[in-house]
Design an enzyme around this catalytic site. Structure first.
Site, short mmCIF file in Angstrom:
data_model
loop_
_atom_site.label_atom_id
_atom_site.label_comp_id
_atom_site.label_asym_id
_atom_site.label_seq_id
_atom_site.Cartn_x
_atom_site.Cartn_y
_atom_site.Cartn_z
N CYS A 1 45.28 40.50 35.08
CA CYS A 1 44.30 40.19 36.10
C CYS A 1 44.98 39.38 37.21
O CYS A 1 45.52 38.31 36.93
CB CYS A 1 43.14 39.39 35.49
SG CYS A 1 41.95 38.88 36.73
N ASP B 1 42.18 48.13 33.89
CA ASP B 1 42.88 46.85 33.72
C ASP B 1 44.37 47.03 34.02
O ASP B 1 45.02 46.14 34.59
CB ASP B 1 42.68 46.35 32.28
CG ASP B 1 42.77 44.84 32.14
OD1 ASP B 1 43.43 44.21 32.98
OD2 ASP B 1 42.18 44.28 31.20
N HIS C 1 39.32 42.10 23.17
CA HIS C 1 40.12 42.54 24.33
C HIS C 1 41.29 41.55 24.47
O HIS C 1 41.11 40.46 24.98
CB HIS C 1 39.20 42.51 25.55
CG HIS C 1 39.83 42.89 26.85
ND1 HIS C 1 39.53 44.07 27.51
CD2 HIS C 1 40.69 42.23 27.67
CE1 HIS C 1 40.18 44.11 28.66
NE2 HIS C 1 40.91 43.01 28.78
P1 HMG Z 1 31.88 37.71 47.24
O1 HMG Z 1 32.84 37.45 48.33
O2 HMG Z 1 31.23 36.54 46.60
O3 HMG Z 1 30.76 38.76 47.64
O4 HMG Z 1 32.63 38.59 46.17
P2 HMG Z 1 29.73 38.83 48.78
O5 HMG Z 1 28.51 39.37 48.12
O6 HMG Z 1 29.65 37.54 49.55
O7 HMG Z 1 30.40 39.95 49.71
C1 HMG Z 1 31.61 39.77 50.40
C2 HMG Z 1 32.12 41.13 50.86
O8 HMG Z 1 32.44 41.94 49.74
C3 HMG Z 1 31.08 41.91 51.65
O9 HMG Z 1 31.81 42.74 52.56
C4 HMG Z 1 30.45 42.81 50.63
O10 HMG Z 1 29.89 43.96 51.17
C5 HMG Z 1 31.64 43.14 49.75
P3 HMG Z 1 32.14 42.30 54.08
O11 HMG Z 1 30.78 42.04 54.67
O12 HMG Z 1 33.01 41.06 53.98
O13 HMG Z 1 32.87 43.48 54.62
N1 HMG Z 1 31.27 43.43 48.35
C6 HMG Z 1 31.70 44.52 47.70
N2 HMG Z 1 32.46 45.56 48.07
C7 HMG Z 1 32.70 46.49 47.14
N3 HMG Z 1 32.23 46.43 45.87
C8 HMG Z 1 31.46 45.40 45.47
C9 HMG Z 1 31.17 44.41 46.42
N4 HMG Z 1 30.46 43.27 46.35
C10 HMG Z 1 30.53 42.68 47.55
N5 HMG Z 1 31.00 45.36 44.23
C11 HMG Z 1 32.84 39.92 44.22
C12 HMG Z 1 32.08 38.82 44.92
C13 HMG Z 1 32.44 39.87 42.76
C14 HMG Z 1 32.45 41.25 44.83
C15 HMG Z 1 34.38 39.71 44.42
O14 HMG Z 1 34.72 38.39 44.08
C16 HMG Z 1 35.17 40.67 43.57
O15 HMG Z 1 35.20 41.85 43.87
N6 HMG Z 1 35.84 40.22 42.49
C17 HMG Z 1 36.48 41.14 41.59
C18 HMG Z 1 37.62 40.53 40.91
C19 HMG Z 1 38.19 41.50 39.89
O16 HMG Z 1 37.96 42.71 39.93
N7 HMG Z 1 39.01 40.95 38.97
C20 HMG Z 1 39.64 41.74 37.97
C21 HMG Z 1 38.72 42.26 36.94
S1 HMG Z 1 38.26 41.05 35.72
C22 HMG Z 1 39.44 41.23 34.46
O17 HMG Z 1 40.44 41.88 34.66
C23 HMG Z 1 39.19 40.62 33.11
C24 HMG Z 1 38.80 41.65 32.04
O18 HMG Z 1 39.83 42.61 31.88
C25 HMG Z 1 38.56 40.95 30.70
C26 HMG Z 1 39.69 40.02 30.25
O19 HMG Z 1 40.87 40.39 30.35
O20 HMG Z 1 39.35 38.95 29.75
C27 HMG Z 1 37.52 42.39 32.41
MG MG Z 2 41.66 42.33 30.78
#
Ligand code: HMG
Ligand code: MG
Length: 308
Positions: free
Chosen positions: A249, A25, A216
């Site tokens: 985030c 994070d 969290h």
């Molecule tokens: P999408 O665009 O809907 O996915 O993303 P897709 O399935 O259509 O794929 C698009 C592209 O992403 C493809 O590649 C996939 O291969 C690739 P391309 O053909 O364009 O080259 N792909 C991936 N690559 C690596 N790892 C993967 C993956 N999945 C697909 N897992 C997705 C959907 C969820 C992947 C995207 O929106 C994403 O990565 N989001 C992450 C956002 C994130 O990490 N945010 C921060 C964390 S959350 C947070 O901080 C809150 C928390 O702390 C709690 C709180 O504070 O409340 C947890």
């Molecule tokens: Mg967080």
């Protein structure tokens, strides 16, 4: 009043498990170009402080979070210590496959109680995110992967504002029913206050046993420690935090760092609650990583202890 009476009267736990989320994070919200070797050193130094659960990185789209695009390298380079849980944040099957390739045994699956935030953060609806979890289960089970779950925006959403706690309670139960062993309730943008925390927990506890709930808190409005104390009084004994108060985030406008692990440990020490963490050592790690990142520590206890 003795410490024993305080524990009895307030239902405070004797031990709190700290889930250290700084390497994930924290570093997801820092500028690019932090070398994998520095991330590895951070994780290993946190473990040396006595932290036994480290969320080390995430397996998400490198286009969305380029800061953690080196997750494979980081996990591969780590010298793992037995008895320590090294977890990775994973949103879908693709991420799970990548995590398994590095021999990760614990993942944090994340969804949210806000439809708008869900779209912005993971590009799907809440129902679709649960379907992604279902799609992950056969592979997760075949590889003995433990799944912890996050629900984001439980005390407010940057896009939708106030959130109905009943919705969170219902979603938490769905996640447990699907096989997650714990649900961490995330105040992603750090807007909640202690009364709201207690109301949220009261409602959620009716659906999910307390030992399966964690909190969290981000500290945008300076409420995180008060919120943690309110949660402890309700019987919560798992708390997420981040060394030096790193965190945020990029898809939640206005989100600042997580509550600092040093501040949490200082408060818990004062309450006579065990964590197994060496606070002096931890504050040194907090100052060290903050200096490497080019800013001072955001932990007040860390600042006081290190004389920064
Ligand atoms: P999408 O665009 O809907 O996915 O993303 P897709 O399935 O259509 O794929 C698009 C592209 O992403 C493809 O590649 C996939 O291969 C690739 P391309 O053909 O364009 O080259 N792909 C991936 N690559 C690596 N790892 C993967 C993956 N999945 C697909 N897992 C997705 C959907 C969820 C992947 C995207 O929106 C994403 O990565 N989001 C992450 C956002 C994130 O990490 N945010 C921060 C964390 S959350 C947070 O901080 C809150 C928390 O702390 C709690 C709180 O504070 O409340 C947890
Ligand atoms: Mg967080």
């Amino acid at each position: 009043m003795s410490m024993h009476d305080l524990h009895k009267n307030n239902k405070l736990p004797k031990h709190v498990k700290i889930v250290e989320v700084g390497p994930r994070d924290g570093l997801q919200n820092e500028p690019l170009n932090i070398p994998a070797s520095l991330k590895v050193e951070l994780i290993e130094r946190l473990v040396a402080c006595g932290l036994s659960y480290i969320e080390a990185t995430s397996f998400v789209s490198p286009k969305k979070i380029p800061q953690l695009a080196d997750s494979h390298e980081v996990i591969q380079q780590l010298k793992r210590k037995s008895g320590v849980t090294y977890a990775a944040l994973v949103p879908n099957l693709h991420g799970l496959e990548n995590a398994i390739a590095t021999d990760i045994k614990e993942i944090g699956f994340f969804t949210t109680v806000s439809e708008t935030f869900c779209q912005k953060n993971i590009n799907c609806s809440i129902a679709e995110s649960l379907q992604r979890l279902k799609d992950m289960l056969p592979l997760a089970n075949a590889n003995n992967i433990n799944i912890r779950a996050y629900i984001s925006c439980v005390l407010g959403c940057p896009y939708e504002g106030k959130i109905d706690h009943q919705h969170t309670a219902k979603l938490a139960k769905q996640l447990i029913d699907l096989g997650c062993y714990e649900v961490s309730l995330g105040d992603t943008i750090g807007v909640g206050t202690p009364g709201e925390v207690q109301d949220l927990l009261q409602k959620t506890m009716l659906n999910v046993p307390l030992p399966q709930l964690a909190v969290h808190f981000h500290d945008t409005y300076g409420q995180a420690l008060a919120n943690i104390f309110a949660a402890l009084q309700m019987g919560i004994s798992t708390v997420d935090s981040s060394v030096a108060g790193l965190g945020g985030c990029p898809y939640a406008k206005g989100a600042s760092g997580n509550v600092a692990t040093e501040d949490v440990v200082y408060m818990l020490n004062g309450l006579g609650i065990e964590t197994g963490v060496d606070l002096t050592k931890l504050s040194e790690v907090g100052s060290w990583i903050s200096a490497k990142l080019g800013h001072g520590t955001r932990s007040k206890a860390g600042k006081a202890l290190s004389g920064e």
